[in-house]
Design a protein around this motif. Structure first.
Motif, PDB file in Angstrom:
ATOM      1  N   LYS A  41       0.755  -1.225   0.111  1.00  0.00           N
ATOM      2  CA  LYS A  41      -0.004   0.091   0.047  1.00  0.00           C
ATOM      3  C   LYS A  41       0.784   1.226  -0.123  1.00  0.00           C
ATOM      4  CE  LYS A  41      -3.893   2.139   2.336  1.00  0.00           C
ATOM      5  NZ  LYS A  41      -4.727   1.968   3.590  1.00  0.00           N
ATOM      6  N   LYS A  42       1.902   1.228   0.796  1.00  0.00           N
ATOM      7  CA  LYS A  42       2.901   2.476   0.857  1.00  0.00           C
ATOM      8  C   LYS A  42       3.420   2.391  -0.405  1.00  0.00           C
ATOM      9  CE  LYS A  42       3.523   2.262   5.977  1.00  0.00           C
ATOM     10  NZ  LYS A  42       4.644   2.108   6.984  1.00  0.00           N
ATOM     11  N   PHE A  43       3.938   1.638  -1.180  1.00  0.00           N
ATOM     12  CA  PHE A  43       4.679   1.603  -2.450  1.00  0.00           C
ATOM     13  C   PHE A  43       3.603   2.298  -3.544  1.00  0.00           C
ATOM     14  CE2 PHE A  43       7.845  -1.617  -1.184  1.00  0.00           C
ATOM     15  CZ  PHE A  43       8.957  -1.112  -1.307  1.00  0.00           C
ATOM     16  N   ILE A  44       2.440   1.715  -3.486  1.00  0.00           N
ATOM     17  CA  ILE A  44       1.563   2.223  -4.378  1.00  0.00           C
ATOM     18  C   ILE A  44       1.194   3.901  -4.176  1.00  0.00           C
ATOM     19  CG2 ILE A  44      -0.809   2.209  -5.042  1.00  0.00           C
ATOM     20  CD1 ILE A  44      -0.871  -0.747  -4.812  1.00  0.00           C
ATOM     21  N   ALA A  45       1.442   4.063  -2.808  1.00  0.00           N
ATOM     22  CA  ALA A  45       1.011   5.522  -2.355  1.00  0.00           C
ATOM     23  C   ALA A  45       2.184   6.587  -3.142  1.00  0.00           C
ATOM     24  CB  ALA A  45       1.151   5.696  -0.891  1.00  0.00           C
ATOM     25  N   LEU A  46       3.315   5.880  -3.267  1.00  0.00           N
ATOM     26  CA  LEU A  46       4.503   6.742  -4.010  1.00  0.00           C
ATOM     27  C   LEU A  46       4.474   6.759  -5.276  1.00  0.00           C
ATOM     28  CD1 LEU A  46       7.575   4.871  -2.080  1.00  0.00           C
ATOM     29  CD2 LEU A  46       6.643   7.079  -1.674  1.00  0.00           C
ATOM     30  N   GLY A  47       3.501   5.900  -5.842  1.00  0.00           N
ATOM     31  CA  GLY A  47       3.329   6.224  -7.504  1.00  0.00           C
ATOM     32  C   GLY A  47       3.799   4.743  -8.086  1.00  0.00           C
ATOM     33  N   ALA A  48       4.145   3.972  -7.337  1.00  0.00           N
ATOM     34  CA  ALA A  48       4.594   2.612  -8.103  1.00  0.00           C
ATOM     35  C   ALA A  48       3.511   1.759  -8.297  1.00  0.00           C
ATOM     36  CB  ALA A  48       5.723   1.853  -7.229  1.00  0.00           C
ATOM     37  N   GLN A  49       3.686   0.563  -9.238  1.00  0.00           N
ATOM     38  CA  GLN A  49       2.720  -0.277  -9.413  1.00  0.00           C
ATOM     39  C   GLN A  49       3.312  -1.696  -8.804  1.00  0.00           C
ATOM     40  OE1 GLN A  49       0.939  -0.822 -13.368  1.00  0.00           O
ATOM     41  NE2 GLN A  49       2.031   0.928 -13.783  1.00  0.00           N
ATOM     42  N   ALA A  71      -2.834 -14.095   2.585  1.00  0.00           N
ATOM     43  CA  ALA A  71      -3.686 -14.559   1.382  1.00  0.00           C
ATOM     44  C   ALA A  71      -3.451 -13.428   0.348  1.00  0.00           C
ATOM     45  CB  ALA A  71      -4.808 -14.545   1.625  1.00  0.00           C
ATOM     46  N   ASP A  72      -3.603 -14.243  -0.955  1.00  0.00           N
ATOM     47  CA  ASP A  72      -3.658 -13.388  -2.215  1.00  0.00           C
ATOM     48  C   ASP A  72      -4.559 -12.310  -2.271  1.00  0.00           C
ATOM     49  OD1 ASP A  72      -1.714 -15.068  -3.026  1.00  0.00           O
ATOM     50  OD2 ASP A  72      -2.825 -16.162  -4.386  1.00  0.00           O
ATOM     51  N   ALA A  73      -5.754 -12.410  -1.518  1.00  0.00           N
ATOM     52  CA  ALA A  73      -6.793 -11.459  -1.776  1.00  0.00           C
ATOM     53  C   ALA A  73      -6.374 -10.275  -0.814  1.00  0.00           C
ATOM     54  CB  ALA A  73      -8.119 -12.117  -0.890  1.00  0.00           C
ATOM     55  N   ASP A  74      -5.449 -10.401   0.233  1.00  0.00           N
ATOM     56  CA  ASP A  74      -5.004  -9.413   1.030  1.00  0.00           C
ATOM     57  C   ASP A  74      -4.257  -8.425   0.263  1.00  0.00           C
ATOM     58  OD1 ASP A  74      -6.299 -10.501   3.440  1.00  0.00           O
ATOM     59  OD2 ASP A  74      -4.459 -11.525   3.985  1.00  0.00           O
ATOM     60  N   TYR A  75      -3.390  -9.095  -0.667  1.00  0.00           N
ATOM     61  CA  TYR A  75      -2.507  -8.025  -1.534  1.00  0.00           C
ATOM     62  C   TYR A  75      -3.436  -7.433  -2.419  1.00  0.00           C
ATOM     63  CZ  TYR A  75       1.688 -10.295   0.103  1.00  0.00           C
ATOM     64  OH  TYR A  75       3.012 -10.856   0.927  1.00  0.00           O
ATOM     65  N   ALA A  76      -4.504  -7.964  -3.036  1.00  0.00           N
ATOM     66  CA  ALA A  76      -5.439  -7.719  -4.013  1.00  0.00           C
ATOM     67  C   ALA A  76      -6.024  -6.358  -3.480  1.00  0.00           C
ATOM     68  CB  ALA A  76      -6.338  -8.741  -4.711  1.00  0.00           C
ATOM     69  N   ALA A  77      -6.515  -6.590  -2.175  1.00  0.00           N
ATOM     70  CA  ALA A  77      -7.343  -5.574  -1.384  1.00  0.00           C
ATOM     71  C   ALA A  77      -6.630  -4.149  -1.387  1.00  0.00           C
ATOM     72  CB  ALA A  77      -7.773  -5.975  -0.036  1.00  0.00           C
ATOM     73  N   VAL A  78      -5.262  -3.935  -1.437  1.00  0.00           N
ATOM     74  CA  VAL A  78      -4.567  -3.035  -1.206  1.00  0.00           C
ATOM     75  C   VAL A  78      -4.086  -2.439  -2.585  1.00  0.00           C
ATOM     76  CG1 VAL A  78      -3.852  -3.330   1.271  1.00  0.00           C
ATOM     77  CG2 VAL A  78      -2.465  -3.916  -0.576  1.00  0.00           C
ATOM     78  N   GLY A  79      -4.492  -3.213  -3.761  1.00  0.00           N
ATOM     79  CA  GLY A  79      -4.039  -2.777  -4.804  1.00  0.00           C
ATOM     80  C   GLY A  79      -3.045  -3.435  -5.693  1.00  0.00           C
ATOM     81  N   ASN A 131      12.096  -3.086   6.361  1.00  0.00           N
ATOM     82  CA  ASN A 131      13.278  -2.466   5.900  1.00  0.00           C
ATOM     83  C   ASN A 131      13.413  -2.232   4.357  1.00  0.00           C
ATOM     84  OD1 ASN A 131      14.502  -5.244   8.174  1.00  0.00           O
ATOM     85  ND2 ASN A 131      14.581  -3.007   8.588  1.00  0.00           N
ATOM     86  N   LEU A 132      12.733  -3.074   3.544  1.00  0.00           N
ATOM     87  CA  LEU A 132      12.972  -2.765   2.322  1.00  0.00           C
ATOM     88  C   LEU A 132      12.036  -1.619   1.688  1.00  0.00           C
ATOM     89  CD1 LEU A 132      12.221  -6.339   0.576  1.00  0.00           C
ATOM     90  CD2 LEU A 132      14.506  -5.149   1.455  1.00  0.00           C
ATOM     91  N   TYR A 133      10.971  -1.163   2.324  1.00  0.00           N
ATOM     92  CA  TYR A 133      10.369  -0.121   2.248  1.00  0.00           C
ATOM     93  C   TYR A 133      11.046   1.064   2.342  1.00  0.00           C
ATOM     94  CZ  TYR A 133       6.935   3.778   2.315  1.00  0.00           C
ATOM     95  OH  TYR A 133       6.471   5.058   2.004  1.00  0.00           O
ATOM     96  N   ASN A 134      11.652   1.076   3.719  1.00  0.00           N
ATOM     97  CA  ASN A 134      12.355   2.394   4.188  1.00  0.00           C
ATOM     98  C   ASN A 134      13.288   2.329   3.379  1.00  0.00           C
ATOM     99  OD1 ASN A 134      10.423   2.402   6.545  1.00  0.00           O
ATOM    100  ND2 ASN A 134      12.000   1.195   7.742  1.00  0.00           N
ATOM    101  N   PHE A 135      14.064   1.370   2.883  1.00  0.00           N
ATOM    102  CA  PHE A 135      15.426   1.816   2.016  1.00  0.00           C
ATOM    103  C   PHE A 135      14.809   2.359   0.776  1.00  0.00           C
ATOM    104  CE2 PHE A 135      17.458  -0.567  -1.484  1.00  0.00           C
ATOM    105  CZ  PHE A 135      18.532   0.460  -1.607  1.00  0.00           C
ATOM    106  N   LEU A 136      13.897   1.791   0.093  1.00  0.00           N
ATOM    107  CA  LEU A 136      13.616   2.498  -1.220  1.00  0.00           C
ATOM    108  C   LEU A 136      12.865   3.590  -0.942  1.00  0.00           C
ATOM    109  CD1 LEU A 136      12.286  -0.936  -2.892  1.00  0.00           C
ATOM    110  CD2 LEU A 136      14.330   0.311  -3.573  1.00  0.00           C
ATOM    111  N   SER A 137      11.905   3.954  -0.045  1.00  0.00           N
ATOM    112  CA  SER A 137      11.198   5.210  -0.208  1.00  0.00           C
ATOM    113  C   SER A 137      12.052   6.519   0.385  1.00  0.00           C
ATOM    114  CB  SER A 137      10.221   5.156   0.858  1.00  0.00           C
ATOM    115  OG  SER A 137      10.519   4.743   2.214  1.00  0.00           O
ATOM    116  N   ALA A 138      13.274   6.204   1.070  1.00  0.00           N
ATOM    117  CA  ALA A 138      14.287   7.104   1.570  1.00  0.00           C
ATOM    118  C   ALA A 138      14.844   7.745   0.388  1.00  0.00           C
ATOM    119  CB  ALA A 138      15.254   6.584   2.536  1.00  0.00           C
ATOM    120  N   PHE A 139      15.072   7.051  -0.766  1.00  0.00           N
ATOM    121  CA  PHE A 139      15.466   7.463  -2.143  1.00  0.00           C
ATOM    122  C   PHE A 139      14.549   7.756  -3.313  1.00  0.00           C
ATOM    123  CE2 PHE A 139      18.796   5.209   0.470  1.00  0.00           C
ATOM    124  CZ  PHE A 139      20.008   5.991   0.477  1.00  0.00           C
TER     125      PHE A 139
END
Length: 373
Positions: free
Chosen positions: A24-32, A46-54, A332-340
């Motif tokens: 959800k946070k990555f999508i908020a940055l503009g990523a797919q 579950a797969d549905a949990d991922y689909a539910a956030v886009g 950790n991965l999100y914090n890394f990528l979002s920082a840059f």
């Protein structure tokens, strides 16, 4: 920017590199974000949990098609990454020293491999440090699993039938895992002591209510390597430490060993003779078993018995807590990528301090100095 999250293929790997929270946070940055079907099942997602956030959920080929960033817990097999964009980033724990052939294959495929375990231990990178987040859980799990195998209670109990003495627990190596092991053993009611080659850890041990066990007779040895890691010690120190530990370990019920030196085999801390001095029914948990082990005779992913002492250790201890381990790893991965993240480019742009520290391959070649030496 297309981010792909394939299903982990390594045997026994139960974690996943992204959770619905971070998707959800990555999508908020503009990523797919595309997630392979079943990627989160072992972590109770579950797969549905991922689909539910886009997120787009699909098979491996559709998820990887055109991906510019591939997230992983462990490095994916390069042959499984067909269809990704030219120069795509692979961001994961890549085990650069143990999986050198795989790193070479990333270079040959034109991928840019970013090893998260090479993240520098600096203040601004603390939230990106996968070693710390996963070691913290591993230290906790080591004590809990050792308690499950130990045939007695941890805390002192005063009952009408008499008193049960508290278990004595000894932690060897006071990094992130060791500190959490101390705290967990204390919570369970054990009498806890700990040792480390780094003299600066003495205050940390005491702050958690444990007793520090340190070599005092060998002066001038601090044991502090670069980045806060322990370094190898002199022969005099090793001899003095072995004598000190031998006298102490014979009185212990639970021993947790956590000592690792980056890029080298784990140091041997406990010998067969020291095991023989322990009480029957004692338990040793070797958290370094995947790198050769701190304990003589330890076997990865098995409980073995020597001289009446049970010795255990898992190759991937953090993966035995898949939901929490995935939550922390993915942050950790999100914090890394979002920082840059560059909003204008819609993509992360690394600086040299962190980018240079974790980049293994670029432009078709292996570029990291530690892999070129």
């Amino acid at each position: 920017m297309m981010i792909a999250v394939p299903r982990e293929s390594a045997e026994g790997e139960t974690r996943v590199a992204a959770t619905p929270e971070t998707v959800k946070k990555f999508i908020a940055l503009g990523a797919q974000v595309a997630v392979e079907s079943g990627a989160g099942l072992s972590a109770s997602i579950a797969d549905a949990d991922y689909a539910a956030v886009g997120a787009r959920v699909g098979d491996a080929a559709s998820v990887l098609a055109g991906a510019q960033i591939v997230l992983g817990v462990q490095g994916p097999d390069p042959t499984h990454l067909t269809g990704v964009a030219p120069g795509a980033w692979v961001v994961a724990g890549l085990d650069p020293f143990g999986q050198r052939a795989r790193i070479d294959a990333y270079a040959a495929a034109g991928l840019e491999a970013l090893a998260m375990e090479f993240m520098p231990r600096i203040t601004r990178a603390q939230s990106m440090d996968i070693l710390s987040s996963q070691s913290n859980l591993a230290g906790y799990k080591a004590v809990v699993d050792a308690a499950g195998v130990y045939g007695r209670a941890f805390p002192m109990m005063m009952t009408a039938a008499g008193t049960i003495s508290a278990a004595k627990a000894f932690v060897m190596g006071v990094g992130v895992a060791g500190l959490q092991a101390i705290a967990t053993a204390r919570r369970l009611g054990a009498q806890v002591s700990a040792t480390d080659v780094r003299s600066a850890t003495k205050e940390q041990i005491q702050s958690l209510g444990a007793k520090p066990i340190f070599v005092e007779s060998v002066a001038g040895i601090e044991g502090e390597g670069s980045g806060g890691y322990a370094t190898e010690m002199s022969e005099d120190y090793q001899k003095a430490q072995a004598e000190l530990v031998s006298g102490h370990i014979a009185k212990q019920d639970i021993v947790i060993t956590t000592a690792l030196i980056p890029g080298r085999a784990a140091p041997r801390l406990i010998s067969d003779a020291q095991i023989a001095s322990m009480k029957p029914g004692s338990v040793i948990f070797d958290l370094a078993v995947s790198q050769g082990g701190n304990v003589e005779g330890s076997v990865a992913d098995r409980i073995v018995e020597r001289h009446g002492v049970k010795i255990m250790g898992w190759t991937n201890t953090a993966a035995r807590l898949p939901a929490d381990a995935s939550a922390l790893f993915s942050r950790n991965l999100y914090n890394f990528l979002s920082a840059f993240w560059d909003k204008e480019k819609g993509a992360p742009v690394l600086d040299e301090e962190i980018g240079g520290a974790i980049r293994l391959t670029q432009g078709g070649a292996v570029v990291h100095p530690r892999l070129l030496a």
